[in-house]
Structure formats: structure tokens, C-alpha cells
Design a protein around this motif. Structure first.
Motif: not given
Length: 195
Positions: A64-76
Motif C-alpha cells: 500500500g505504498r506505491p512508487f510515486p512515478e509512473p512506470l508505463p512499461w509495466i502497465e497491462d
């Protein structure tokens, strides 16, 4: 599982893998850091990008402590294997800096939670309940596995090998010794070649 010495030991082993992984990039230019050296495209920068992405998830979303930056290469909807190579817009410095930011974020999670803290790994499906202890062990194994990949890839680039910069686990630094050793191994293997 609340012993602070246990947490320190787990973190120390994780840090050794992290340091080894980044060390394999030291002194390389953009080309060597990103060029694929196996049939499946394994490359140093991709390995670091992958480990950063995986670590961000395991020590982030899981607790419940998500990394605050988007990492689009791991999105579905990302391209398959998008986390295993660096695009032209992602420099070696960018990927190294991302890994260090993920490392700090993960360490904040490790510092904030006891080893028996419960989390859920959403991508594991049913039975996804874990403890921080389990994720520390899991990420240590994952990081060291990929540091081993990086060690082999780096050796293919410039023959640099070893466990860490301040002490090698190899028997010799002499290139002639290694040439003789390699020739001997090759000769032994040739005895088993089938026509």
C-alpha cells in the motif's frame, strides 16, 4: 520475525545485489549498456530497468505504498518485455537514477514496516498474502539472479567479471591464465561432442 538483526541482514544481502547490478554498468557507454548479447535480447540497461520495476512493485503496491512515478512499461497495455530494454528516450543515467529512487523508496518501506507486516501481491492472484520478510527474501533472490545475468553480459562486453569492485571471487587476473583455462575447458567439452 521482528528481530532487527534479521531485517538488517536481509537488507545487507539485498544491498549487495543492488550494488553488484549497478557496478556492472560502471564505465560503459550507452551502446554497450544497452546492446543485446543473448538471443532473447538480454542487455545490462534492460536488466537494471527490469529489477527497478519489479522492486517498485514488490515494496510499493504490495504494502500500500506505491512508487510515486509512473512506470508505463509495466502497465497491462505495455508492449511485451518493455521493461527489459531502454528506449532512445531513456539514457543510462536515467535508468540508473530511476533504480536509485526505487531503492530509496523500497528502503523507506523496509524501515517503516516490521518483518511480519502483511501485504498482497496483486499479480500473484489467489494466495497473494505475503509478509515483508517474504518479499525481502524474494527480492534478494531476484536481484542476485539478475546480477548474475549482468555479470555474464558484462563479461561478454569487455571480459570484466567478479562479484564486486573491491574484491573479486575469481582465481586470477592474468589474461593468459584465463586463455589456458578456457582452452582446457574447451578440450574437455570436445571429448563429449557427438558427431
Amino acid at each position: 520475525m521482528t528481530d532487527p538483526d534479521a531485517k538488517d541482514a536481509l537488507r545487507r544481502y539485498l544491498d549487495q545485489g543492488r550494488q553488484a547490478l549497478l557496478w556492472k554498468l560502471e564505465g560503459l557507454g550507452e551502446y554497450d549498456a544497452r546492446r543485446p548479447l543473448t538471443p532473447t535480447g538480454t542487455n545490462l540497461l534492460g536488466v537494471v530497468k527490469h529489477v527497478a520495476s519489479v522492486e517498485a512493485g514488490y515494496f510499493g503496491v504490495t504494502f500500500g505504498r506505491p512508487f510515486p512515478e509512473p512506470l508505463p512499461w509495466i502497465e497491462d497495455d505495455a508492449e511485451p518485455n518493455a521493461d527489459m530494454w531502454a528506449t532512445a528516450d531513456e539514457s543510462k543515467d536515467d535508468i540508473e537514477a530511476l533504480y536509485r529512487r526505487v531503492w530509496r523508496h523500497s528502503d523507506a518501506t523496509i524501515d517503516a514496516l516490521p518483518l511480519d507486516a502483511v501485504g498482497h501481491v496483486p499479480w500473484w492472484g489467489p494466495g497473494n498474502e505475503v509478509t515483508l520478510h517474504r518479499i525481502l527474501v524474494h527480492m534478494t533472490a531476484e536481484t542476485h539472479r539478475h546480477a548474475g545475468h549482468a555479470d555474464i553480459v558484462r563479461e561478454l562486453i569487455d571480459k570484466s567479471a567478479g562479484v564486486r569492485p573491491d574484491g573479486s571471487n575469481l582465481p586470477s587476473d592474468d589474461p593468459q591464465w584465463w586463455d589456458r583455462y578456457h582452452a582446457r575447458e574447451t578440450a574437455e567439452a570436445e571429448r563429449f561432442r557427438t558427431p
